[in-house]
Design a protein around this motif. Structure first.
Motif, mmCIF file in Angstrom:
data_model
loop_
_atom_site.group_PDB
_atom_site.id
_atom_site.type_symbol
_atom_site.label_atom_id
_atom_site.label_comp_id
_atom_site.label_asym_id
_atom_site.label_seq_id
_atom_site.Cartn_x
_atom_site.Cartn_y
_atom_site.Cartn_z
ATOM 1 N N CYS A 17 1.864 -9.275 6.735
ATOM 2 C CA CYS A 17 1.359 -8.304 5.761
ATOM 3 C C CYS A 17 -0.046 -8.679 5.296
ATOM 4 N N LEU A 18 -0.943 -7.701 5.345
ATOM 5 C CA LEU A 18 -2.269 -7.823 4.751
ATOM 6 C C LEU A 18 -2.633 -6.467 4.150
ATOM 7 N N ASN A 19 -2.434 -6.345 2.851
ATOM 8 C CA ASN A 19 -2.759 -5.109 2.121
ATOM 9 C C ASN A 19 -2.028 -3.890 2.715
ATOM 10 N N GLU A 20 -0.702 -3.969 2.719
ATOM 11 C CA GLU A 20 0.122 -2.888 3.265
ATOM 12 C C GLU A 20 0.919 -2.182 2.171
ATOM 13 N N ALA A 21 0.346 -2.071 0.966
ATOM 14 C CA ALA A 21 1.074 -1.483 -0.163
ATOM 15 C C ALA A 21 1.516 -0.050 0.113
ATOM 16 N N GLU A 22 0.763 0.681 0.923
ATOM 17 C CA GLU A 22 1.106 2.071 1.211
ATOM 18 C C GLU A 22 2.409 2.216 1.978
ATOM 19 N N GLY A 50 -2.697 -12.907 2.356
ATOM 20 C CA GLY A 50 -3.716 -12.864 1.316
ATOM 21 C C GLY A 50 -3.965 -11.471 0.785
ATOM 22 N N SER A 51 -2.907 -10.668 0.646
ATOM 23 C CA SER A 51 -3.056 -9.294 0.170
ATOM 24 C C SER A 51 -3.603 -9.275 -1.260
ATOM 25 N N SER A 52 -4.424 -8.255 -1.513
ATOM 26 C CA SER A 52 -4.997 -8.090 -2.850
ATOM 27 C C SER A 52 -4.622 -6.742 -3.457
ATOM 28 N N ASP A 53 -3.660 -6.055 -2.849
ATOM 29 C CA ASP A 53 -3.278 -4.718 -3.322
ATOM 30 C C ASP A 53 -1.883 -4.684 -3.951
ATOM 31 N N GLY A 54 -1.328 -5.848 -4.250
ATOM 32 C CA GLY A 54 -0.013 -5.897 -4.876
ATOM 33 C C GLY A 54 1.150 -5.854 -3.904
ATOM 34 N N SER A 55 0.897 -6.061 -2.632
ATOM 35 C CA SER A 55 1.978 -6.039 -1.634
ATOM 36 C C SER A 55 3.058 -7.062 -1.947
ATOM 37 N N GLN A 56 2.653 -8.228 -2.447
ATOM 38 C CA GLN A 56 3.631 -9.275 -2.743
ATOM 39 C C GLN A 56 4.616 -8.824 -3.823
ATOM 40 N N ASP A 57 4.117 -8.176 -4.857
ATOM 41 C CA ASP A 57 4.985 -7.718 -5.949
ATOM 42 C C ASP A 57 5.957 -6.645 -5.465
ATOM 43 N N ILE A 58 5.477 -5.766 -4.587
ATOM 44 C CA ILE A 58 6.348 -4.722 -4.031
ATOM 45 C C ILE A 58 7.500 -5.368 -3.274
ATOM 46 N N LYS A 207 3.508 7.441 14.407
ATOM 47 C CA LYS A 207 2.203 7.259 13.771
ATOM 48 C C LYS A 207 2.375 6.475 12.477
ATOM 49 N N ASP A 208 1.527 5.461 12.284
ATOM 50 C CA ASP A 208 1.689 4.644 11.084
ATOM 51 C C ASP A 208 1.333 5.455 9.842
ATOM 52 N N GLY A 209 1.859 4.983 8.708
ATOM 53 C CA GLY A 209 1.732 5.739 7.473
ATOM 54 C C GLY A 209 0.557 5.362 6.605
ATOM 55 N N ARG A 210 -0.370 4.591 7.126
ATOM 56 C CA ARG A 210 -1.499 4.155 6.309
ATOM 57 C C ARG A 210 -2.624 5.178 6.337
ATOM 58 N N SER A 211 -3.355 5.242 5.225
ATOM 59 C CA SER A 211 -4.509 6.138 5.164
ATOM 60 C C SER A 211 -5.778 5.454 5.672
ATOM 61 N N ARG A 212 -5.760 4.139 5.737
ATOM 62 C CA ARG A 212 -6.925 3.398 6.228
ATOM 63 C C ARG A 212 -6.783 3.139 7.717
#
Length: 398
Positions: A17-22, A50-58, A207-212
Motif C-alpha cells: 500500500c502507498l496512498n490507496e485510501a480510495e 509510507g502512505s500520507s493519505d490515512g491508509s493506515q487508519d482505514i 479497471k482499478d478504482g483510483r482517480s489518480r
C-alpha cells in the motif's frame, strides 16, 4: 525466526500500500468477506510503504493488520509483508481494487495440494474493458511472458500477474533481493530456477478504482523487467550470442589465414579477416562477461549456485586463467616476431599487403585474447576471494 514470522494461521492476504485510501477499504472488505465465507483461518495484512493519505487508519479500523515497510518500493513493501506474515500461505495482490479478492478458492486449493507458487492468469480469467492498456495487453505482457517462458520454463501464461499465492516458508527460502517492480519477476524466476512447483489458475482483472494514475510506468518498468530477465538468464544474454560470434569469427580467421575464399561471385579475403577477428573478440568478451556475471550474481545472492557450478568454480583458479592468458598472449607475440623476422629477410622493404595481414590478424588476435584472459582471471580472483558471510543463494540448487 521471530514470533511474528512463525505461521500461526493458514492464510495471510497481503496488500502492498502507498496512498490507496480510495480503494483500500473495498479491497479489505472483499478479503475479509472471503475469509469469513470460506472458513479459512487468516488475516489481512497491509504492508504500508509510507502512505500520507490515512491508509493506515482505514486498514486498522477495518480489522486489518498494518506493518510499516522501512524502505520505499513495490518489492520492499512485499518483502516486509512476507517477513511479517502469520499465515502458512500468502496471497498477495494490489490494493487498487483491480484484483478479485472475493474468489481466492482456486489459489487455496492449489496451495493445499502442495504448490509452492500459484500464479493468477488474467488472460484466461478475463480482462474487463479498460482494465489493461492495449500496449500492455497485446505487446508488453505477451512479449515479457514469452521471454520468461523461453528462459526459465515456469509453464505459465501470465508472467506478471500481481495476484499470486505461495507457501511462505518456501518463498522466504529464496532470499528474494529486489525492492522495486522487478520483485514480481524475481519471485517467478527464482522459484523456477529452484525447481519449485508452480501452478496457474484463472483470475479476473477489472479497471482499478483510483482517480489518480497508477504507479506503473509502461516503457520504463517494461524495460526494467526485460533487463532483469536477461540478467537472470546469462546464457541467453552472453553465452549463446558469444559462442556464435566467437566461433564464426575464429573459423573465418583460421580459413582466411591460408588464402582468400570465393563463394559464387563473392570473394572473401583479408578485409573480411579483419572484421572476423573483431567478431571473434566481441564473442570472447561476451563469454568472459558471462563468467564474471555468474560469479558476481551467485556471490551476491541474485542467482542460485548449483552443485555443478560450484564444482567448476572449485576446479578453476585465477592462476589457471593467468596461464591460459599468458600462453595466448605469447603465441600472438611469437607470430608478430616471426613476421618481423620475415620482413627483415626482405631488408625491411615493401611487402605484399595481403600476406602481411594474414599474419598480423592472428597475431593481434592472440595478443588481445590473451591480455583479456589475464585481466578476467585477476578480476575473477577478486570475486571468488573467501569472505566471512556465506551468500544466501547457496541454499538454492538449480
Amino acid at each position: 525466526m521471530s514470533e511474528a514470522q512463525t505461521p500461526t494461521l493458514e492464510l495471510t492476504i497481503l496488500m502492498p500500500c502507498l496512498n490507496e485510501a480510495e480503494t483500500l477499504e473495498v479491497c479489505i472488505r472483499k478479503a475479509m468477506g472471503f475469509l469469513e465465507r470460506s472458513g479459512v483461518s487468516g488475516e489481512v495484512l497491509i504492508s504500508d510503504n509510507g502512505s500520507s493519505d490515512g491508509s493506515q487508519d482505514i486498514a486498522r479500523r477495518l480489522g486489518a493488520r498494518v506493518s510499516d515497510a522501512p524502505r520505499r518500493g513495490y518489492g520492499a513493501a512485499l518483502l516486509n509483508g512476507i517477513e511479517n506474515a502469520r499465515g502458512r500461505f500468502v496471497i498477495m495482490g494490489d490494493a487498487d481494487d483491480s484484483y478479485d479478492f472475493e474468489n481466492l478458492e482456486p489459489f487455496i486449493a492449489q496451495l493445499r495440494g502442495g504448490a509452492d507458487l500459484v500464479m493468477g492468469n488474467r488472460f484466461r480469467g478475463g480482462i474487463a474493458q479498460g482494465a489493461m492498456p492495449p500496449l500492455h495487453r497485446y505487446l508488453g505482457n505477451p512479449v515479457l511472458s514469452g521471454i520468461g517462458q523461453l528462459f526459465f520454463r515456469p509453464n505459465i501464461g501470465d508472467f506478471h500477474c500481481g495476484l499470486r499465492g505461495f507457501n511462505v516458508q518456501r518463498i522466504r527460502a529464496l532470499a528474494l533481493q529486489t525492492t522495486g517492480m522487478e520483485f514480481a519477476s524475481e519471485m517467478v524466476v527464482k522459484a523456477s530456477l529452484a525447481r519449485y512447483r508452480i501452478e496457474e489458475v484463472p483470475t479476473t482483472l477489472k479497471k482499478d478504482g483510483r482517480s489518480r494514475p497508477p504507479h506503473l510506468r509502461s516503457w520504463h518498468d517494461g524495460w526494467r523487467h526485460l533487463r532483469f530477465l536477461l540478467l537472470f538468464a546469462p546464457r541467453w544474454l552472453f553465452v549463446y550470442p558469444g559462442l556464435l560470434a566467437f566461433a564464426l569469427g575464429a573459423i573465418a580467421v583460421g580459413v582466411l589465414s591460408f588464402g582468400g575464399v570465393r563463394i559464387g561471385e563473392v570473394g572473401f579475403d583479408v578485409t573480411t579477416m579483419v572484421y572476423a577477428s573483431a567478431l571473434c573478440v566481441v564473442g570472447y568478451q561476451a563469454l568472459m562477461f558471462f563468467w564474471l556475471t555468474k560469479l558476481f550474481a551467485t556471490q551476491e545472492g541474485f542467482l542460485p549456485a548449483s552443485a555443478r557450478y560450484r564444482s567448476i568454480v572449485a576446479k578453476w583458479s585465477a592462476e589457471r586463467g593467468l596461464i591460459l592468458g599468458l600462453v595466448l598472449f605469447l603465441l600472438g607475440i611469437a607470430a608478430g616476431i616471426i613476421q618481423v623476422v620475415r620482413w627483415g629477410s626482405l631488408d625491411f622493404g615493401p611487402q605484399d599487403a595481403a600476406t602481411v595481414v594474414r599474419i598480423a590478424v592472428p597475431s593481434a588476435l592472440g595478443i588481445m585474447l590473451g591480455f583479456q584472459t589475464i585481466l578476467m582471471s585477476f578480476f575473477s580472483g577478486v570475486l571468488t576471494t573467501p569472505r566471512r558471510e556465506t551468500p544466501l543463494s547457496t541454499v538454492i540448487e538449480a
